[in-house]
Design a protein around this motif. Structure first.
Motif, short mmCIF file in Angstrom:
data_model
loop_
_atom_site.label_atom_id
_atom_site.label_comp_id
_atom_site.label_asym_id
_atom_site.label_seq_id
_atom_site.Cartn_x
_atom_site.Cartn_y
_atom_site.Cartn_z
N LYS A 227 0.86 -1.31 0.03
CA LYS A 227 0.09 0.11 0.00
C LYS A 227 0.91 1.26 -0.05
N SER A 228 0.41 2.37 -0.53
CA SER A 228 1.29 3.54 -0.93
C SER A 228 1.54 4.40 0.33
N SER A 229 0.47 4.84 0.95
CA SER A 229 0.55 5.70 1.98
C SER A 229 -0.47 5.58 3.21
N THR A 230 -0.10 6.38 4.17
CA THR A 230 -1.07 6.44 5.12
C THR A 230 -2.28 7.51 4.76
N GLY A 231 -1.99 8.57 4.20
CA GLY A 231 -2.65 9.53 3.97
C GLY A 231 -2.18 10.89 5.05
N PHE A 232 -1.34 10.47 5.97
CA PHE A 232 -0.81 11.65 6.85
C PHE A 232 0.59 11.87 6.50
N ALA A 233 1.19 11.60 5.51
CA ALA A 233 2.58 12.14 4.87
C ALA A 233 2.45 13.41 4.01
#
Length: 234
Positions: A156-162
């Motif tokens: 998965k690419s990202s948490t959405g918090f970066a």
């Protein structure tokens, strides 16, 4: 569009993860997930029991996040979080890797930790969040290879918090790095139908988004228009 609303819905993990969300926000998010029959919700660990209760019998899976959002909690804590999530009814888990270990070149520690979470999940799919914003391409590849060796179901690419989220280039790189056994999930800034379709074209099969309703309603409008235009011509 070549997709139906039902097809796209089953590619979406509806995200309900913002720290300020209230129980009512979680209820509203689960109602959206149930209405559109998405693949799953992805909720905070503390919200798993409520989501399980609200979504029982709907066919919508309940997922949660482990080591979220920074990935720097000790492995024993990530394992305990995973065990608790499964005990409380979660059926999917999204874990954040230890980004610092990866950037330090300690791939063995990263792989061992993923494996420990996979074992704790007891067969539930584990999605490994790389947090690509902080990684070089070489580190992204190393994380993908370690995830597959450790038994992960998704990268998965990202948490959405970066600082940045999913990009087409990163997703294509991730897809190229793993075998067909491992799926790719895009998350972080997936807010429109056009973004989702472009990402699906490079092999992404699951999307984390809080814009589920907007995406699916846009698709419904476009599909209705496509059907209406030939009728008007006739």
């Amino acid at each position: 569009m070549d997709f139906t609303v039902a097809q796209i819905a089953k590619m979406i993990d509806h995200s309900i993860l913002r720290p300020e969300f209230t129980s009512e926000d979680v209820r509203k998010g689960c109602a959206i997930a149930a209405r559109y029959e998405v693949a799953s919700v992805c909720v905070r660990l503390c919200d798993v029991p409520l989501a399980v209760q609200l979504l029982r019998g709907t066919g919508v899976e309940v997922g949660t996040v482990i080591g979220f959002p920074h990935g720097d909690t000790p492995t024993v804590i990530k394992v305990a979080e995973t065990e608790l999530a499964i005990e409380q009814g979660a059926t999917e888990v999204d874990m954040v890797i230890n980004v610092g270990w990866l950037r330090s070149g300690n791939i063995a520690a990263v792989e061992n930790e993923i494996g420990a979470v996979v074992r704790a999940a007891g067969g539930a799919p584990v999605k490994v969040i790389l947090e690509n914003a902080y990684l070089t391409n070489e580190q992204k590849l190393a994380a993908c290879w370690a995830s597959e060796r450790a038994g992960a179901a998704f990268v998965k690419s990202s948490t959405g918090f970066a600082p940045t989220g999913a990009t087409i280039d990163d997703l294509a790189l991730m897809r190229s790095a793993v075998s067909a056994k491992v799926r790719v999930k895009a998350s972080g800034g997936v807010r429109s139908l056009d973004q989702l379709v472009a990402m699906a074209a490079v092999g992404v099969t699951r999307f984390g988004s809080s814009s589920t309703e907007e995406i699916l309603e846009d698709l419904a409008r476009r599909n209705a228009l496509a059907l209406a235009v030939p009728a008007l011509r006739d």
